[in-house]
Design a protein around this motif. Structure first.
Motif, PDB file in Angstrom:
ATOM      1  N   ASN A   9     -10.143   3.775  -5.218  1.00 39.27           N
ATOM      2  CA  ASN A   9      -9.667   3.100  -6.412  1.00 39.27           C
ATOM      3  C   ASN A   9      -9.172   4.074  -7.479  1.00 39.27           C
ATOM      4  N   ARG A  36      -3.565  -3.526  -5.677  1.00 37.88           N
ATOM      5  CA  ARG A  36      -4.063  -4.505  -4.706  1.00 37.88           C
ATOM      6  C   ARG A  36      -3.400  -4.334  -3.341  1.00 37.88           C
ATOM      7  N   ARG A  62     -14.136   0.661  -2.819  1.00 42.85           N
ATOM      8  CA  ARG A  62     -13.106   0.283  -3.778  1.00 42.85           C
ATOM      9  C   ARG A  62     -13.595  -0.755  -4.781  1.00 42.85           C
ATOM     10  N   HIS A  63     -14.494  -1.633  -4.341  1.00 44.89           N
ATOM     11  CA  HIS A  63     -14.798  -2.776  -5.210  1.00 44.89           C
ATOM     12  C   HIS A  63     -16.250  -2.938  -5.585  1.00 44.89           C
ATOM     13  N   PHE A  98     -13.686  -0.708   1.635  1.00 40.40           N
ATOM     14  CA  PHE A  98     -13.600  -1.847   0.714  1.00 40.40           C
ATOM     15  C   PHE A  98     -14.790  -1.841  -0.249  1.00 40.40           C
ATOM     16  N   SER A 141       0.828  -1.207   0.000  1.00 38.46           N
ATOM     17  CA  SER A 141       0.000   0.000   0.000  1.00 38.46           C
ATOM     18  C   SER A 141       0.860   1.254   0.000  1.00 38.46           C
ATOM     19  N   ASP A 166      -5.761  -2.938  -0.981  1.00 37.15           N
ATOM     20  CA  ASP A 166      -6.746  -3.941  -0.562  1.00 37.15           C
ATOM     21  C   ASP A 166      -6.173  -4.848   0.526  1.00 37.15           C
ATOM     22  N   THR A 167      -4.911  -5.269   0.339  1.00 40.71           N
ATOM     23  CA  THR A 167      -4.330  -6.128   1.373  1.00 40.71           C
ATOM     24  C   THR A 167      -4.209  -5.356   2.675  1.00 40.71           C
ATOM     25  N   VAL A 222      -7.790  -5.284   4.140  1.00 40.90           N
ATOM     26  CA  VAL A 222      -8.247  -6.590   4.617  1.00 40.90           C
ATOM     27  C   VAL A 222      -7.395  -7.061   5.803  1.00 40.90           C
TER      28      VAL A 222
END
Lengths: 592, 306
Positions: free
Chosen positions: A156, A162, A234-235, A231, A143, A165-166, A169
């Motif tokens: 995003n 990614r 973002r998705h 999240f 990140s 995202d990691t 999460v």
């Protein structure tokens, strides 16, 4: 038992085909739901991430030794910086506190276990999987979203990698683990205290643990909600933080700052618990006021998180909200000041045994006082406008975190290491580490503070020569390196002493709380017999009872004058001070 | 009150011994004297660089008051810690006194602590309000024609302020400044990047926002930080008291080139400011003309438009 006769009468026998298979030690360690095993796992992971965080800190400071340094590329710097923040706070600070809590608190309350042992173990694995998720992104692209991944930057549109995202999460998994841990901790504390251990008699470390648990139950879900929203943004087409679509970027700031301010208070309360247990033990005198310390810690945990907007003085939130934050931030002066007064009054007229543990605790008080006094100044709104997000504010936060978690944590480690392993940590090495850590910390904090007063921002990958801050940055870097050496020295000390330390007795410090009532390391079930608790210093009562009984004990009058009288009065041992190993010798033989 | 000592239950005591109090007070006085003596000499090292606007001066006052309180607290706490560490070590034949707090023992430290907290609160509210009160343009400043003041967030703007209102837009990784429009003819906007030019002695109200991620507007000599948040407008103001160039830098992390997101405020005389605006308008008009012609030519010759 009578000697066997020639013809034994037939009787039922229990026949086993084989011994339960012993699994490899690491499997045993990874799956054991015993709270002590979970505690060791937490501690090991936290200290490992301490080493990682120290290496990252050194890299960050290497880049800032000279102006416009090109040693590390901007993007790489940003990745290290983003990973460092989460490592230091989420992967090191909270787990270190929880590891010690997991190990020590059930012992301190005279319990044979915890309420939800599997939840306890699950919490560790959630945390470790979260950490692995964050560090897994090292394999491709970590990140770059900064310390708290504030949107819109972490949306995003701006960082479509990614790695973010990691980060999201992994942090969420770790925080979920902490919430699970707190559920178990709070239930254990409410239901499994030894008979007679009213809340007013619980040891202060346990009290701090209970407060930390409740605090995490309040702040953890808030962060989970924020990360979930991020999240979804973002998705899944969410617009929670997207101003262009009617979302509110400031919302995430509120939620994240509430969490991180809560963590800040958790660090404070944890350090307060450690210091309040360590100082009286080594000064050989009870805490000046047990009750006042309890109230102070509670007040910190209640007032502190309400001051989260102290970090948002520059944001468009309005004067009234800023004033609201300032009220709570300044109100913290009173409980924090009373705690420090309490500790100094405890040392006063005591007889301090200057081992590493109390010295670390005193170092922690000093570093906390420096950091918190500067935070007090920054809490004044106009000063916040000048110093917020500069290295001055960062220096204050560093002083509190290093004071609370590193020095406070190492104090706790020195204190409870004999309980964990039956061995003491190296005293000389510990004191050397303390000296280096404090020296490095103060050089770093002072220099970073002075640079920040002259408006050096945080998180920059380079500074310009025309800012006139070369000397401050160089000195701050040197301070950070000395600090790093101090911390690594102590981590090495812990790693070495785990197997090779000097053997200590079961109660090397003459502690006053129940964890010293059992063996070191304690048996699987902690206590054979749990004593009734009659005061805040149960072990002192037990020692005194033993002393009284041995003093008044007289050998029974000899039945025959010819017999010589008993030579020595035998000290009455506490019930649990026997090895729980009676059954292993005979019962285990398999009958073919 | 001298601590009573007993072997059984803790005795009540509410105060430290006189020696300690004396030591603490002495250290405090010494520290204060040193600070007062050293302050003029080392203000350059210990404090922010000089301010050039009334609100920046307020911030500096706030800084010095708050930091002296903080320094005194640090000094007293650490002196007491060191005194305790030195004086009360374990020695042979020494027994600890099991003194514990009696009722009211915490009143003595609590009262000064509460006084510090309340004092800083009152001071903070007063000085912050003062920094928010927009001062009117002085007679030497630009007599800005528009007396129309837009909604200015948390600022208190007096009726006679005659401010120059400038929109500041943060974008990765530079700042754009939109100057007020005085003539109703093209070009319809006057803007500059990275360097803001303003007249001296003139009240300037900045409407700060962002088009992408969060930034922070911070020119230390001209006031505190304000956050540039997309979808929000944050207001700040300043009134520069002397000509010169004042540097600053964004203080909110915004991605790769964040460290080079700098800004400069060039303070000039009112005449120079008006010349600058005219010059800027000419340049922008010329550039727009050029682009328009290029596009028309491209369309005429059938070439692909850029």
């Amino acid at each position: 038992m009578s000697p066997p006769t020639a013809v034994a009468p037939a009787r039922p026998e229990i026949v086993t085909e084989e011994l339960p298979r012993r699994r490899p030690a690491w499997v045993e360690r990874a799956t054991s739901t015993n709270h002590k095993s979970v505690g060791i796992l937490y501690l090991g992971a936290a200290l490992f991430f301490a080493a990682i965080a120290v290496v990252e800190l050194v890299l960050l400071r290497v880049q800032l030794i000279v102006p416009e340094n090109t040693a590390i590329q901007p993007q790489i710097f940003d990745r290290i910086m983003s990973t460092f923040g989460v490592t230091a706070v989420v992967l090191f600070a909270i787990p270190l506190a929880f590891g010690l809590i997991a190990y020590v608190v059930p012992l301190q309350i005279g319990s044979r276990g915890v309420a939800f042992p599997r939840l306890n173990l699950l919490s560790f694995w959630l945390y470790l999987v979260g950490a692995a998720t964050i560090y897994g992104s090292l394999l491709y692209r970590p990140s770059e979203a900064g310390f708290a991944a504030l949107p819109p930057l972490s949306e995003n549109v701006f960082l479509n990698t990614r790695g973010v995202d990691t980060w999201v999460v992994g942090t969420a998994l770790a925080v979920l683990g902490f919430v699970c841990f707190s559920v178990n901790l709070v239930v254990t504390l409410h239901n499994m205290r030894a008979p007679g251990m009213a809340w007013r008699r619980v040891p202060l470390f346990t009290w701090a643990a209970g407060i930390s648990g409740y605090l995490m139950l309040v702040i953890g879900p808030v962060m989970l909600a924020a990360l979930t929203m991020l999240f979804i943004d973002r998705h899944y087409g969410g617009v929670f933080f997207n101003a262009g679509e009617g979302g509110a970027p400031l919302l995430y700031e509120h939620l994240a700052w509430f969490f991180f301010t809560g963590v800040y208070m958790l660090v404070l309360v944890f350090a307060a618990g450690v210091i309040s247990d360590v100082l009286p033990t080594f000064a050989r005198k009870p805490l000046f006021s047990h009750r006042a310390a309890m109230i102070s810690m509670l007040a910190i945990a209640v007032l502190g998180p309400l001051a989260w907007m102290q970090n948002m003085y520059t944001a468009p939130i309005g004067f009234s909200f800023e004033t609201f934050a300032m009220v709570f931030a300044l109100a913290l002066t009173i409980p924090v000041g009373l705690l420090i007064f309490n500790w100094i009054a405890t040392l006063w007229d005591g007889t301090l045994h200057t081992r590493a543990a109390p010295l670390f605790a005193i170092g922690a008080i000093s570093a906390l006082s420096v950091g918190l006094a500067v935070e007090l100044a920054i809490s004044v709104i106009a000063v916040g406008w000048q110093l917020d997000n500069t290295t001055a504010a960062q220096a204050a936060t560093t002083s509190v975190f290093v004071g609370g978690m590193v020095l406070g944590g190492f104090s706790a480690l020195h204190y409870w290491f004999p309980k964990l392993t039956g061995r003491t940590m190296g005293e000389g090495l510990g004191k050397a580490s303390l000296g280096l850590t404090l020296l490095g910390l103060y050089v770093y904090v002072l220099m970073a503070f002075l640079a920040g007063v002259k408006a050096q921002p945080v998180d920059i990958y380079k500074f310009f020569g025309d800012a006139g801050l070369d000397g401050f940055n160089l000195a701050a870097s040197i301070g950070a390196f000395v600090l790093a050496i101090g911390i690594l020295l102590e981590l090495g000390n812990a790693a070495y002493s785990y197997r090779n330390g000097v053997r200590a007795g079961h109660d090397p410090w003459r502690g006053a709380t129940l964890e010293w009532f059992t063996l070191s390391p304690p048996p699987e079930h902690n206590f054979d017999a749990v004593p009734d608790v009659r005061s805040a210093e149960p072990l002192r009562d037990i020692r005194r009872a033993i002393q009284d009984r041995t003093a008044s004990w007289r050998p029974p009058p000899p039945p025959e004058p010819v017999e010589p009288p008993a030579s020595e009065p035998e000290p009455v041992e506490a019930a649990s001070a026997e090895e729980a190993g009676g059954e292993g010798t005979a019962g285990g033989a398999p009958v073919a | 009150m001298a601590p009573r000592t007993t072997n059984t239950r803790p005795a009540a005591s509410s105060a430290a011994t006189p020696g300690v109090k004396g030591l603490a007070i002495a250290l405090g006085i010494v520290g204060l004297t040193l600070a007062v003596l050293a302050a003029p000499a080392d203000a350059n090292v210990l404090g922010p660089r000089a301010g050039h606007s009334p609100n920046a001066d307020d911030i500096r006052t706030a800084y010095w008051v708050a930091i002296v309180v903080a320094a005194l607290l640090i000094l007293v706490i650490n002196a007491a810690l060191i005194a305790a560490l030195v004086r009360f070590r374990a020695r042979r034949g020494l027994t600890p006194k099991r003194l514990a707090a009696g009722p009211g023992a915490f009143m003595r430290p609590a009262v000064p602590l509460a006084a510090i907290a309340i004092g800083l609160f009152v001071f903070g509210v007063v000085i912050t309000s003062d920094a928010r009160d927009v001062q009117p343009t002085t007679s030497q400043g630009l007599n800005a024609s528009n007396d129309l003041v837009a909604q200015a967030g948390g600022l208190t703007v007096p009726a006679d302020a005659k401010p120059l209102e400038i929109n500041v837009v943060g974008q990765r990784w530079l700042w754009r400044f939109d100057y007020p429009q005085t003539l109703n003819q093209p070009p319809y906007s006057t803007f500059s990047y990275s360097e803001l030019v303003v007249p001296v002695h003139t009240t300037v109200i900045l409407h700060v926002t962002s088009t992408d991620v969060d930034h922070r507007w911070f020119i230390p000599a001209l006031g505190g930080q304000v956050e540039a948040v997309p979808g929000h407008e944050t207001e700040t103001w300043f009134r520069a008291d002397s000509k010169g160039v004042y540097p600053g830098q964004s203080t909110a992390y915004s991605g790769t080139s964040y460290a080079v997101m700098r800004a400069w405020v060039r303070v000039v005389s009112p005449q120079q400011y008006q010349q600058f605006v005219k010059q800027k308008r000419r340049e922008i008009a010329a550039a727009q003309d050029y682009v328009q012609k290029a596009v028309q030519q491209g369309a005429a010759t059938g070439a692909a438009t850029p």
